[in-house]
Design an enzyme around this catalytic site. Structure first.
Site, short mmCIF file in Angstrom:
data_model
loop_
_atom_site.label_atom_id
_atom_site.label_comp_id
_atom_site.label_asym_id
_atom_site.label_seq_id
_atom_site.Cartn_x
_atom_site.Cartn_y
_atom_site.Cartn_z
N LYS A 80 -24.33 4.74 113.84
CA LYS A 80 -24.22 3.49 112.83
C LYS A 80 -24.60 2.36 113.55
CE LYS A 80 -21.07 0.77 109.71
NZ LYS A 80 -19.68 0.76 109.12
N SER A 154 -19.21 1.08 104.19
CA SER A 154 -20.52 0.54 104.59
C SER A 154 -21.39 1.54 105.37
CB SER A 154 -19.98 -0.73 105.31
OG SER A 154 -19.57 -0.24 106.54
N SER A 178 -14.64 2.31 105.35
CA SER A 178 -16.12 2.48 105.82
C SER A 178 -16.35 3.87 106.25
CB SER A 178 -16.63 1.46 106.63
OG SER A 178 -17.01 0.32 105.72
N1 GLN Z 1 -15.43 -2.00 101.77
C1 GLN Z 1 -14.68 -2.49 102.61
C2 GLN Z 1 -15.26 -3.99 102.83
O1 GLN Z 1 -16.14 -4.39 102.10
C3 GLN Z 1 -14.56 -2.07 103.94
C4 GLN Z 1 -15.83 -2.11 104.99
C5 GLN Z 1 -15.42 -1.32 106.06
O2 GLN Z 1 -14.45 -0.72 106.02
N2 GLN Z 1 -16.22 -1.72 107.01
O3 GLN Z 1 -14.62 -4.81 103.39
#
Ligand code: GLN
Length: 500
Positions: A80, A154, A178
């Site tokens: 990532k 994400s 995410s």
């Molecule tokens: N979707 C969640 C957010 O927008 C979690 C994102 C994540 O785990 N990095 O914060």
């Protein structure tokens, strides 16, 4: 055995390379070729490291002195793009990190360097804020099962890379879901480890008390192998646990214990789509067939998880992101003086969602509101944690859906942040409580995968992986490949004014 290795699991690839049946360079070359074919359609990668990856693979083939030392030797991986990688641009899919080339490796990257060739860096929602990868400032990543649908986020690029077979393994990060949510949307296994199990050194921080790095893979066994390679103490991260990490892969070959599986009633209420509810009922049955018993449990503060997270995560983010000011690295916008430079750089460099979070977080931390919001949220976080402790007195693990629905379509939620936030309703609590949680494919809604989630007590990663390993012996949801990776337009840059 296939000559190419594309259809082999990471464990099978590792064994074949160790036994000299496959050369790491041939394996790496095959995956790079697959990336050249598929990635223009899927857009999972921000950077493909063609030459670097081949050089790393060739050195694995040349140097047999480590043979046997690292179980993953020669198996390529995607990273990532919020993991600092020495000498390679690390963008966080943000314009503000333009030109940033870290002079060091994140600990997880350092542990894999020289072992697993790095295929490239994968797309994400800017600074890991989002659930669809639509918040990337660079481009959208498509779901390999349906290019009209999001891959989740994400870590959407990592999930899409593994689901489409462009990488046998990938790393992601999980602050509120995410890893698990994109794993569910793309039909792969994704594990968020216990907070502190894996070093965060070199992970570009979003919300430091919630962030964890973890594996994407097609099987529980592959995920175990990758977790073993990255977990364990690190003096560079004070929040990383000092206790050595036991081998999860070794635990997979132990006899299967019959466990008590808790079903938290708050996770099976309204909002769950019918196909997800059906897939979960079937999963429950499969686990019973394996000898597990089911118990009803309650996590009474579940309703407060999303609001608590959206105070705490933005508060931490507003502090973590204060460092992007155009002074030391990344984007620097033209300006007449220093204050103007801060303003112009941050206005031009951050996308809409990141700005929204910085404002929310700054507000929640400001004097007069700190007690009402931030401090209160910390107290609710403790209640959510205590709910889990009580549930684990009755159950060894908890089974829940990973998401209320299968993958949604591009644009469906991007203009309604609250709807987007609610897609993490089942994943956020594990981050707030610091617990390990694993998503695995358990069914289909038409052509789209459905994920189930197991949440365990702290440091129970091996138990979660053991269950899914057993489940995957009897079921084949994890073997479903995307039916069609359709012809679609070539890589598309964002145009100004688009979401993100
Ligand atoms: N979707 C969640 C957010 O927008 C979690 C994102 C994540 O785990 N990095 O914060």
């Amino acid at each position: 055995m296939s000559k190419t290795g594309l259809d082999l699991s990471a464990c099978q690839l590792a064994d074949a390379i160790r036994d000299g049946e496959l050369r790491a360079a041939d394996v790496c070359g095959t995956f790079l070729e697959h990336i050249r074919e598929q990635d223009p359609k899927l857009q999972a990668f921000v950077t493909v490291l063609e030459d670097d990856a081949m050089r790393q693979a060739e050195s694995v083939d040349r140097d047999h002195s480590h043979a046997g030392a690292a179980l993953l030797r020669g198996v390529p991986i995607a990273l990532k793009d919020n993991l600092c990688t020495r000498g390679v641009p690390t963008t966080c899919s943000s314009k503000i990190l333009e030109g940033f080339v870290p002079p060091y490796d994140a600990t997880v990257v350092a542990r894999l360097r020289g072992v697993t060739p790095f295929l490239g860096k994968t797309n994400l929602d800017e600074f890991a804020m989002g659930s669809s990868t639509e918040n990337s400032a660079l481009f959208e990543t498509r779901n390999p099962h349906d290019p009209g649908c999001v891959p989740g986020g994400s870590s959407g690029g990592s999930a899409a890379a593994v689901a489409s077979g462009m990488a046998p393994l990938a790393l992601g990060s999980d602050t509120g879901g995410s890893i698990r949510q994109p794993a569910a949307f793309c039909g792969v296994v994704g594990l968020k480890p216990t907070y502190g199990r894996v070093s965060r050194y070199g992970l570009i921080a979003f919300a430091s008390s919630l962030d964890q790095i973890g594996p994407f893979a097609r099987t529980a066994e592959d995920a175990a192998l990758l977790l073993d390679a990255i977990a364990g103490p690190d003096p560079r991260d004070a929040t990383c646990l000092a206790t050595a990490a036991p081998s999860c892969r070794a635990a997979l070959s132990k006899p299967f214990e019959k466990l008590r599986v808790g079903l938290p009633r708050e996770y099976f209420q309204e909002g769950l789509s019918a196909p997800v509810a059906q897939a979960l009922a079937a999963t429950r049955q499969s686990l019973q067939d394996l000898g597990c018993s089911m118990v009803d449990v309650s996590l009474p503060h579940t309703d407060y998880a999303v609001p608590t997270y959206y105070i705490l995560a933005p508060a931490e983010a507003s502090s973590n992101l204060a460092r992007y000011d155009g002074v030391q690295y990344g984007l620097r916008a033209p300006a007449g003086n220093l204050i103007e430079q801060y303003l112009n750089t941050r206005s031009a460099g951050f996308g809409r969602e990141v700005k929204r979070r910085i404002m929310l977080g700054t507000y929640a931390l400001s004097s007069g509101y700190y007690d009402a919001y931030y401090l209160k949220a910390l107290k609710v976080r403790r209640l959510i944690h205590d709910d889990f402790s009580k549930a684990f007195a009755q159950a060894d693990v908890l089974l829940t859906p990973t998401t209320p629905t299968a993958a949604f379509r591009f644009g469906e939620k991007v203009s309604d942040p609250l709807q987007m936030y609610l897609s993490d309703i089942f994943t956020i609590s594990a981050n707030l409580a610091g617990l390990p949680a694993l998503s695995f494919p358990c069914g289909m809604d038409g052509h789209l995968p459905i994920g189930a989630q197991l949440i365990g007590p702290a440091l129970s990663e091996a138990r979660l992986l053991r269950i899914v390993h057993e489940y995957q012996k009897d079921t084949n949801w994890h073997l479903r490949r995307p039916q069609s990776i359709l012809r679609s337009p070539q890589k598309r840059k964002r145009t100004p004014g688009e979401a993100g």
